[in-house]
Each structure stands twice: as C-alpha cells, then as structure tokens.
Write an enzyme that holds these catalytic residues in place. Sequence first.
Site, PDB file in Angstrom:
ATOM      1  CD  GLU A 193      -1.794  -2.360   0.794  1.00  0.00           C
ATOM      2  OE1 GLU A 193      -1.058  -2.941   1.610  1.00  0.00           O
ATOM      3  OE2 GLU A 193      -2.213  -2.903  -0.240  1.00  0.00           O
ATOM      4  CG  ASN A 277      -1.742  -5.498  -3.204  1.00  0.00           C
ATOM      5  OD1 ASN A 277      -1.415  -6.068  -2.165  1.00  0.00           O
ATOM      6  ND2 ASN A 277      -1.688  -4.195  -3.339  1.00  0.00           N
ATOM      7  CG  ASP A 319      -5.797  -5.379  -1.730  1.00  0.00           C
ATOM      8  OD1 ASP A 319      -4.632  -5.722  -2.013  1.00  0.00           O
ATOM      9  OD2 ASP A 319      -6.194  -5.263  -0.555  1.00  0.00           O
TER      10      ASP A 319
END
Lengths: 600, 188
Positions: A193, A277, A319
């Site tokens: 992230e 991801n 995701d």
Amino acid sequence: MRRLYTSFLSVSLLALNTAAFANESVQKGSQDPKQWVMQAGNYANTRYSTLDQITKNNVAKIVPAWSFSTGVLRGHEGAPLVIGDVMYVHTPFPNNVYALDLNNDGKILWKYEPKQDPNVVPVMCCDTVNRGLAYADGKIFLHQADTTVVALNAQTGKVEWSVANGDPKRGETNTATVLPVKDKVIVGISGGEFGVQCHVTAYDIKTGARVWRAFSEGPDDQIMVNPEKTTSLGKPVGKDSSLKTWQGDQWKTGGGCTWGWYSYDPDLNLFYYGSGNPSTWNPKQRPGDNKWSMTLWARNPDTGEAKWVYQMTPHDEWDFDGINEVPLVDQKIDGKDRKLLVHFDRNGFGYTLDRVTGELLVAEKFDPAVNWATKVDMDKSSPTYGRPLVVAKYSTEHNGEDVNSQGICPAALGSKDQQPAAYSPKTGLFYVPTNHVCMDYEPFRVSYTPGQPYVGATLTMFPAPGGTNMGNFIAWDATKGKIVWSDSEQFSVWSGALATAGDVVFYGTLEGYLKAVDAKTGKELYKYKTPSGIIGNVMTYQHKGRQYVAVLSGVGGWAGIGLAAGLADPHAGLGAVGGYAALSNYTALGGTLTVFALPE
Amino acid sequence: MSVVTDIVEKHPNRRAGKVCLALSVFTLCAVFGLVGAAKADSGPATPGEDGKYTDASGDPTYNIDKDGKTDWYTYSGFRRYHSECHVCHGPDGMGSSYAPPLKDSLKRLSYTDFLAVVAQGRKNLENGQEKVMPELGLNKNVMCYIDDIYIYLKARSDDAVARGRPPDHEAKPKAWQDAQDSCMGAPS
C-alpha cells in the site's frame, strides 16, 4: 506424508544445537511432535501434529492449564514456539520476545525488547501484527516491524546478529515470520500500500550477511528468473517477462509484496510463496498484467533462482493480495501419486498445482459466493489458459475510475486472508478459515510519494448476499476442489487452524472462542472464550507426558479495523445504520496466551 | 516539512486562502476555504460559487438537500476518507480497535484543530498503547482533499449522512477539478 508419522523422540535439544546442517535442526525438530519449532509446524506448512492424547472423544474435557499476558494491546497473530523445555512467545509492535521455562510454570528466562522508531507504526497498513518467531541452530529469529532481522541466542536472548532488510521511511515494514533453510534465513517484506518494489532475501544464518535478493517485478536479473529455464504453465517465461507487463518504469513502485508464509520441500530443494497485489489499487493507473505480482513462486534457496511461476490474478483490480500460505502435500489425483502444492487465494479460488513443474491441476471456488470470475480457464489449448475469466460487471478496470463497482465477492480481504489452513493426512482434507464478505470498489487517481500510502480506491464491505454470517470454517478436498463440510461463523475466521492425529481440528474466532471440531464431520466438540478475539494460530506441544494446545488471543489486524464498528449494508437504502454485528460488542483489546490440556 | 503546520499555527483564524507547499519536485497547493469572503449569514451552509459550502464562521461545511443529495465535497470526502484514513479510523468514521472514531472527534475539534492533527500527526505511546497518527502534511492524496475529508466527517459527525456511500451527489464543480489538477498534477 510418511515423514510426519515417524517420530524422532530420541532427538535431544543438545543434538539439535550441534546439528551439522542448519536445516537439520528445523527438520528434525519438526518431526518431534513434542516440540513446535516453526510457525507452520513443519516445512510442508501442514500445521498437523501426530500428538493424540487429546482426541475427538475427550477434547470436550480440556481446560485452561495456564495463561500468560503479553503486556501488549495490539492484534496478536502467529503462535508461540516450543523448543525442548522452553516456550518462546512474541508480541506485536514493539515485538518483545519472552523465553518461558516450561519446567518452572512458565517463569521468564529472558526477555528481549527491541527499540524501534514508533514512526514505523503508521506505515504498517493494517495494525502492528507480527506472525511469530522462527528457530534454527540454537538461534531464535525475529523479523521486527521496522524490517530488522535479529538472531537471538535461544538460551540467553543475546543478539548474535541483526540486519536491516528495508527502510520504513519508504513504507517498507514487516509482519511475517522467516524461513530458515540450510545455511540461510529467507525473509519477505510488506509495503504493497506504499508502492514498494517487494522482494525475498536470503541472509547467511551464521552472520546475517546478505546472500541474494529476488524482486517480484523488474528486469530478469532483479527478479532472478532464467528466461529459458524458468517456466510458467509449462513454458519458458522468456526475456523481460515482467518488464513487458508494466507501463514505463511503474514496476519500480509495483508492490508484489512477500509478507505471507513460506514452505519448503527438502527433496526438491525448492521453497514456495505467493507475491501480493500490484500498487496502486487503481488498476487504470497501471496497465498490463503486472507480472509477477499475484504469483505463486518456486525458488531454489541456494541460488534464489525461480524454477517456475504461476500468476493467479493478472492485472489485479480488487486487491486480491496473493500471499497466502502454500502447504505441500502428497496425494493421489486420478489414481496417480502426485507431489502437490495447495493454495487458498484471496481471490476465492483454491488452487492445486504439481509442485515439481508448476502444472495447474485444480482451480475451484472455495466459497460459493465468489463472483468476480466465472472460473479459471483449464483448457491447455486456449489463449487464456490458466487465467481467471473475469465478469465485466465486477471488473473495476472495465467500469473505470470514479465508478463504484458493486457487489464484488470476495471483498479485498479475500475469501481467505493470511490466516493459515491445516491439513490432516488421516482425512486427506484441508481445514480452512474463511471470510464470507463482499464489497463495492471504486478506483480513483492517486500520486506516489515515497513513504506515503499509495492506495487509490475506496471500498465498502458487507456480508455476502443471502445471510448475515461473515465467515465459514470449511473442510476442503484439494484433489477434487470440493467443500466437504462448512461451519458457519458470525465473523470472519481470522485464526490459523491446527489438525491433530486425535482427529480434532482447532481454530479461534474473532469473538474470542477457541473451538475444537471433529475432523471428519466438522461437528463442534468444545469451545472456550479466551480474554480477547483470536487472530493467532493454534499450536500444540507435549511436556512431561501431557499434550497442550495453545493460542494467542488479542483482537486486531484487519479484522479489528474493518469489523470493530460492524459492517453496514450499502444496499439497504438510505438511513440503514450498522446493519451487522459489531465486533466491539463482543471483545476488547489485550494480548494473552492461553494453554489448554486435559485435567491431570 | 510543515509549511502547512506553520500556516495553521500562525494563522489559526484564517478564513480563506490557498496554502502552497513548495517541495523540491512539485508544488502542493492545498485549497483551504477557497470560497473566500463568504457572507457569514445564518444557517449552516452558505453556497459558494463553486459548489463548496461554508458555515457561519467561514469554515467549509456540507450541504444536503431534502432528498439526501450531498454536495460534491461531501461525496469526494467519503471516497478519500475510505482510501486514506479508514485503514486506521474504521469504516464511515466509526473508529477501530486502533484509532478513535472521527465521527465523534469532530464534535470536539475545530477545523483548524483538525488540519493541525492531520498535518503534524500525533503519538500516544503510554500504557501499552502504540497509537500513532501519521504526519500527513506532505501527502498529496490527503492534503489536496483535506477540505473534502473534513466536510465529509463533519456531515458524519452531525449525523447528516448515514454510514456507507452517500446515495446521490451534486455534479463535480469545475473549480474542484481545476484545484485537483493543479494540486495533484495534470492527468497523465
């Protein structure tokens, strides 16, 4: 799985410490059911124990034998280790380690308290969890939140070496355990992230010197694939297999993080893991398949080179972070003995592959709610062989930026997150903790700043249609890709399972129950409410002739964030408030280890 | 860092204006109270010419019509909140096992208090707590939309919007799009 049945009761702690090869201490230790020398129980990651004092017939009688407060409030993932007569317990950030003397009612032999910059805390996307310690050659390995890998003397707690694997200022953090193999420790990294170009790295087990590092995306030398020899679905990957699937140099902030579980096959000398991801969560901003994010990897631990790769979710749009565990089992498929690898992906498909070649054998939904793809194309002659057939309605790429794609199942936390499954060679079944949650997902533009979140999507989660339960605990036949039984749970099951030769399977729930169920039928045999919600993994060991079952409670993690206030149903119309159960009505924070046994 | 924090500290009563962070690579302009000299007449929300509303003291606020349709900023704030803040503060500003419910915080915090905490961060490391509010003053994905997030949370705090996605919203104002492009850099 013959190895699991053999017991090496004669192996003493002394012998473990003087083992000639580093992996021997782990391998022999994991074959002694009295100990629990690695998080997954054994290299194959089956989380199966041959201990059989506690059985399906007497498990209803187990009681808490002792407990231990960790002194930390955040989410407690992972499990303690038992090496000889000592139990090693870890905590979430600040990642304290306790050595407890099992011969002396758990007296603290030593405590290790790392000093870490608290600025690492907000860089960890989803709570400050840590999935536990590892052991080899008389050393305890801790991989701290700030990515420092530390080798502690198992007897004294003294630091033998330490090395920084990444830089939290760039969003690089860690939540995972490490895998000691032979003379190396293999470690992953988090930061999907935060736009980190993630990697696996091998350090020398004696000194902590870096031996090799293999990225998930980038040029061939960085990702350590051999264009001619490394295969994907039976064919060589070819030159620039990753670079070709990214726009410009977006691979440099490409994610593909490696924060999950690692398994190892000593006969094939390959270790296995999944990459996560691609960054950002906005698929429109990163055209291409984004290889090799969302990929199952088989690598040689000596050289780091990849033998094969299989990308489960090309060009992720949801995701579906592909890092879940990769247990290794030997089972028959179509009457033939096969060396298999099984993987329950976030994307809701349960995969069974030949772990020697990477051939795809089974890919079926392990939650009937899964709707983003109709199936995985199993036709070898098809141009989309091995790829999921994505449903346009649920494609956030197809629907585009600033459009809210509704009713996608599963949600971003997956039909299953990192909470590991167990496998019993007696039943031939996997026991899988699952989520039964769907989402709306709206991608939008974001810009990259080093060390700052790089997310680019808004999502809303809610229980799968047709019910209010947010989890199931299932038994799965990986040779057929079929659910054998399924126990419904009010909340997502966020605890790792344990299977034993007593035909019992254990797991924990977010309300805080430790549960025991019948391995054959799933019938609930026992439950006990621990002090807080369970996101840790159940383990077992034997000491002085008595079998113990232990679990860390301490709610938190993604579950503590998403479920604390309860999920709302976005489709219930204007004014619907808190449609579903709030976890905060059931449990509060606090880390405790609870250890169960039959009454003396 | 902390051009933003400096300004917040030095001009706590600032009503309107544009704060620009000169960084080495780009210029970050957070649009604070862009509406400017809004008339401080009665009623909670005064419309500006660009689809943004202000309250009696000139701070940004939400506007929701009788059918539940929100202004663009409330909607945009909903999206940005759930991308940048909800991993700690929980869905819909409801709080989590880790960070406080901002839905309640905004009953206490003023607009400037809010800006200060977001830009500078805050640490609470006492009593086994390991709570850190990150310093977000340099994060474009937050600061370019900080009014939007504030407006959304204000609406949540006043129970003016329900949990979940606001069902309908006003069209995207051109001024908002222009501000986004200059703050985030033009779309590639």
